[in-house]
Write a protein that holds these residues in place. Structure first.
Motif, PDB file in Angstrom:
ATOM      1  N   VAL A 287      56.657  74.379  15.222  1.00 40.01           N
ATOM      2  CA  VAL A 287      56.760  74.251  16.678  1.00 40.01           C
ATOM      3  C   VAL A 287      56.457  72.823  17.114  1.00 40.01           C
ATOM      4  O   VAL A 287      57.149  72.255  17.977  1.00 40.01           O
ATOM      5  CB  VAL A 287      55.817  75.255  17.372  1.00 40.01           C
ATOM      6  N   ARG A 288      55.410  72.206  16.524  1.00 42.79           N
ATOM      7  CA  ARG A 288      55.089  70.823  16.866  1.00 42.79           C
ATOM      8  C   ARG A 288      56.232  69.883  16.495  1.00 42.79           C
ATOM      9  O   ARG A 288      56.602  68.993  17.271  1.00 42.79           O
ATOM     10  CB  ARG A 288      53.802  70.395  16.149  1.00 42.79           C
ATOM     11  N   GLU A 289      56.813  70.067  15.297  1.00 46.67           N
ATOM     12  CA  GLU A 289      57.941  69.216  14.885  1.00 46.67           C
ATOM     13  C   GLU A 289      59.138  69.410  15.804  1.00 46.67           C
ATOM     14  O   GLU A 289      59.824  68.442  16.165  1.00 46.67           O
ATOM     15  CB  GLU A 289      58.320  69.528  13.440  1.00 46.67           C
ATOM     16  N   ALA A 290      59.408  70.670  16.176  1.00 48.14           N
ATOM     17  CA  ALA A 290      60.537  70.925  17.083  1.00 48.14           C
ATOM     18  C   ALA A 290      60.298  70.290  18.448  1.00 48.14           C
ATOM     19  O   ALA A 290      61.220  69.741  19.062  1.00 48.14           O
ATOM     20  CB  ALA A 290      60.754  72.435  17.218  1.00 48.14           C
ATOM     21  N   ARG A 291      59.033  70.357  18.921  1.00 52.02           N
ATOM     22  CA  ARG A 291      58.732  69.752  20.226  1.00 52.02           C
ATOM     23  C   ARG A 291      58.901  68.220  20.174  1.00 52.02           C
ATOM     24  O   ARG A 291      59.440  67.615  21.106  1.00 52.02           O
ATOM     25  CB  ARG A 291      57.307  70.115  20.627  1.00 52.02           C
ATOM     26  N   GLU A 292      58.445  67.607  19.051  1.00 52.88           N
ATOM     27  CA  GLU A 292      58.624  66.157  18.910  1.00 52.88           C
ATOM     28  C   GLU A 292      60.100  65.781  18.847  1.00 52.88           C
ATOM     29  O   GLU A 292      60.542  64.805  19.470  1.00 52.88           O
ATOM     30  CB  GLU A 292      57.898  65.677  17.653  1.00 52.88           C
ATOM     31  N   ALA A 293      60.896  66.569  18.098  1.00 49.67           N
ATOM     32  CA  ALA A 293      62.341  66.289  18.023  1.00 49.67           C
ATOM     33  C   ALA A 293      62.994  66.452  19.384  1.00 49.67           C
ATOM     34  O   ALA A 293      63.877  65.677  19.767  1.00 49.67           O
ATOM     35  CB  ALA A 293      62.999  67.215  16.994  1.00 49.67           C
ATOM     36  N   LEU A 294      62.541  67.474  20.125  1.00 41.17           N
ATOM     37  CA  LEU A 294      63.101  67.693  21.456  1.00 41.17           C
ATOM     38  C   LEU A 294      62.790  66.525  22.387  1.00 41.17           C
ATOM     39  O   LEU A 294      63.647  66.082  23.157  1.00 41.17           O
ATOM     40  CB  LEU A 294      62.544  68.996  22.034  1.00 41.17           C
ATOM     41  N   LEU A 295      61.568  66.003  22.295  1.00 38.03           N
ATOM     42  CA  LEU A 295      61.200  64.862  23.126  1.00 38.03           C
ATOM     43  C   LEU A 295      62.035  63.629  22.777  1.00 38.03           C
ATOM     44  O   LEU A 295      62.478  62.885  23.664  1.00 38.03           O
ATOM     45  CB  LEU A 295      59.707  64.556  22.959  1.00 38.03           C
ATOM     46  N   ARG A 296      62.270  63.414  21.456  1.00 37.32           N
ATOM     47  CA  ARG A 296      63.108  62.274  21.062  1.00 37.32           C
ATOM     48  C   ARG A 296      64.533  62.431  21.574  1.00 37.32           C
ATOM     49  O   ARG A 296      65.143  61.475  22.068  1.00 37.32           O
ATOM     50  CB  ARG A 296      63.107  62.136  19.531  1.00 37.32           C
ATOM     51  N   LEU A 297      65.067  63.645  21.457  1.00 39.49           N
ATOM     52  CA  LEU A 297      66.433  63.890  21.921  1.00 39.49           C
ATOM     53  C   LEU A 297      66.534  63.734  23.432  1.00 39.49           C
ATOM     54  O   LEU A 297      67.533  63.218  23.952  1.00 39.49           O
ATOM     55  CB  LEU A 297      66.885  65.285  21.489  1.00 39.49           C
ATOM     56  N   GLU A 298      65.505  64.203  24.144  1.00 44.12           N
ATOM     57  CA  GLU A 298      65.533  64.042  25.604  1.00 44.12           C
ATOM     58  C   GLU A 298      65.495  62.570  25.994  1.00 44.12           C
ATOM     59  O   GLU A 298      66.201  62.141  26.924  1.00 44.12           O
ATOM     60  CB  GLU A 298      64.346  64.784  26.216  1.00 44.12           C
ATOM     61  N   ALA A 299      64.686  61.777  25.265  1.00 43.46           N
ATOM     62  CA  ALA A 299      64.637  60.341  25.562  1.00 43.46           C
ATOM     63  C   ALA A 299      65.986  59.685  25.279  1.00 43.46           C
ATOM     64  O   ALA A 299      66.480  58.864  26.068  1.00 43.46           O
ATOM     65  CB  ALA A 299      63.539  59.668  24.724  1.00 43.46           C
ATOM     66  N   GLU A 300      66.613  60.061  24.149  1.00 45.94           N
ATOM     67  CA  GLU A 300      67.921  59.492  23.829  1.00 45.94           C
ATOM     68  C   GLU A 300      68.976  59.938  24.833  1.00 45.94           C
ATOM     69  O   GLU A 300      69.826  59.143  25.245  1.00 45.94           O
ATOM     70  CB  GLU A 300      68.331  59.915  22.414  1.00 45.94           C
ATOM     71  N   ALA A 301      68.911  61.221  25.240  1.00 44.71           N
ATOM     72  CA  ALA A 301      69.878  61.717  26.229  1.00 44.71           C
ATOM     73  C   ALA A 301      69.713  60.989  27.566  1.00 44.71           C
ATOM     74  O   ALA A 301      70.699  60.648  28.223  1.00 44.71           O
ATOM     75  CB  ALA A 301      69.691  63.224  26.420  1.00 44.71           C
ATOM     76  N   LYS A 302      68.468  60.740  27.970  1.00 46.94           N
ATOM     77  CA  LYS A 302      68.244  60.003  29.215  1.00 46.94           C
ATOM     78  C   LYS A 302      68.778  58.583  29.120  1.00 46.94           C
ATOM     79  O   LYS A 302      69.357  58.066  30.084  1.00 46.94           O
ATOM     80  CB  LYS A 302      66.750  59.992  29.539  1.00 46.94           C
ATOM     81  N   ALA A 303      68.593  57.958  27.935  1.00 44.46           N
ATOM     82  CA  ALA A 303      69.112  56.596  27.772  1.00 44.46           C
ATOM     83  C   ALA A 303      70.640  56.575  27.851  1.00 44.46           C
ATOM     84  O   ALA A 303      71.232  55.694  28.489  1.00 44.46           O
ATOM     85  CB  ALA A 303      68.645  56.018  26.427  1.00 44.46           C
TER      86      ALA A 303
END
Length: 333
Positions: free
Chosen positions: A166-182
């Motif tokens: 769950v922690r790894e998935a949350r970290e990956a989700l945060l990275r993807l959200e940052a990339e999507a925002k960029a």
């Protein structure tokens, strides 16, 4: 004397034939030069395509990132649901284990309270009642699970693994959200910049071609073009005349070309066929705006505005090509 005249006539025919051949060779050389220029312009036009391809690539990447984010959110939801279920199961096992331990302690105290004698006190009837009560209590406890502690350790290990996932998935989700925002920010900035360029170009070309005020409005996922010709109040493009619609379409196409640095060459096929006199004057004035045009036209006023004319005519079943080039006049003063 007749021989001399025939020789002079033959010589004249030979001279005319030589001039015609030289004119034909010159026209062929001009055609080759124009074809080479057209190939060069096509290559330059093709070089502007990567910008559109890059925008499409960014949009596809944005869609892929969004889809992956949705997938990770679903996985996170499933992992959280499973983790909650494991936590609930662990608490139930701990509660069951505590009850069994309490019962064992109570039985131990009860056994310790027995007298050390082999003969138990009390009447046989009382002892039988007590024994029946103990058996009922034991039956109510159910079978003893000797593997409960080991199962608890296994569940705790599985819970730890699930929490790590769950922690790894949350970290990956945060990275993807940052990339999507960029990506969304870059796409939005590029879209805003192109929208401003297109709006300015559309206003300029609408004024040059129609003498009209123009405006571009964003509505939903598209654009609304507003054109108000001089002396009119209408804004709906469907209410304009055919000539005004034609010039409005040209203004729109040239404005799109400005998004890629402007059109170096425009090929127009009888776009002036439906123009009235006033719009034809504006159109011919626009032809002298500094751009290069290749026109197919039957309008004399348009021909007068061109620097070179090429015509095809049929004589005796044979097509002939002729050209007329306007020479620039110079003031001797």
């Amino acid at each position: 004397r007749e021989g001399i005249l025939a020789q002079a006539e033959a010589h004249e025919r030979w001279r005319l034939l030589s001039q015609a051949r030289e004119a034909w060779a010159a026209s062929q050389e001009e055609v080759r030069r124009i074809q080479a220029r057209m190939e060069e312009l096509k290559a330059k036009l093709a070089a502007t395509q990567p910008l559109l391809a890059k925008a499409q690539e960014l949009e596809e990447r944005l869609k892929a990132v969004r889809a992956e984010r949705t997938n990770l959110e679903d996985q996170q939801t499933q992992a959280l649901t499973r983790a909650n279920a494991l936590l609930s199961e662990r608490e139930n096992l701990r509660l069951l284990l505590a009850r069994r331990e309490a019962l064992l302690e109570e039985l131990g105290r009860e056994r310790a309270s027995f007298p050390p004698l082999n003969r138990l006190p009390g009447t046989p009837r009382a002892l039988q009642a007590r024994l029946a009560q103990v058996e009922r209590e034991r039956a109510a406890l159910g079978p003893v699970n000797a593997l409960a502690e080991r199962e608890l350790r296994e569940l705790e290990a599985r819970l730890e693994v699930q929490e790590k996932e769950v922690r790894e998935a949350r970290e990956a989700l945060l990275r993807l959200e940052a990339e999507a925002k960029a990506v969304e920010k870059a796409y939005g900035e590029r879209l805003k910049e192109n929208y401003q360029v297109f709006q300015s170009a559309f206003q300029k070309y609408a004024l040059a071609l129609l003498g009209a005020r123009a405006e571009v409005k964003r509505e939903g996922q598209g654009l609304k073009l507003v054109v108000i010709p001089a002396g009119k109040r209408t804004q709906d493009l469907r209410l304009l005349s055919v000539g005004e619609k034609t010039l409005g379409a040209l203004a729109f196409l040239f404005s799109l070309g400005e998004l890629q640095g402007g059109l170096p060459l425009a090929v127009l096929d009888e776009v002036d066929a439906a123009l009235d006199e006033a719009n034809l004057v504006r159109f011919t004035r626009f032809l002298n705006s500094g751009k290069q045009f290749i026109l197919v036209t039957h309008q004399k006023r348009t021909m007068e505005a061109c620097h070179a004319l090429y015509g095809v005519t049929a004589q005796g079943g044979v097509s002939r090509v002729f050209s007329i080039r306007k020479e620039a006049s110079h003031d001797p003063k």
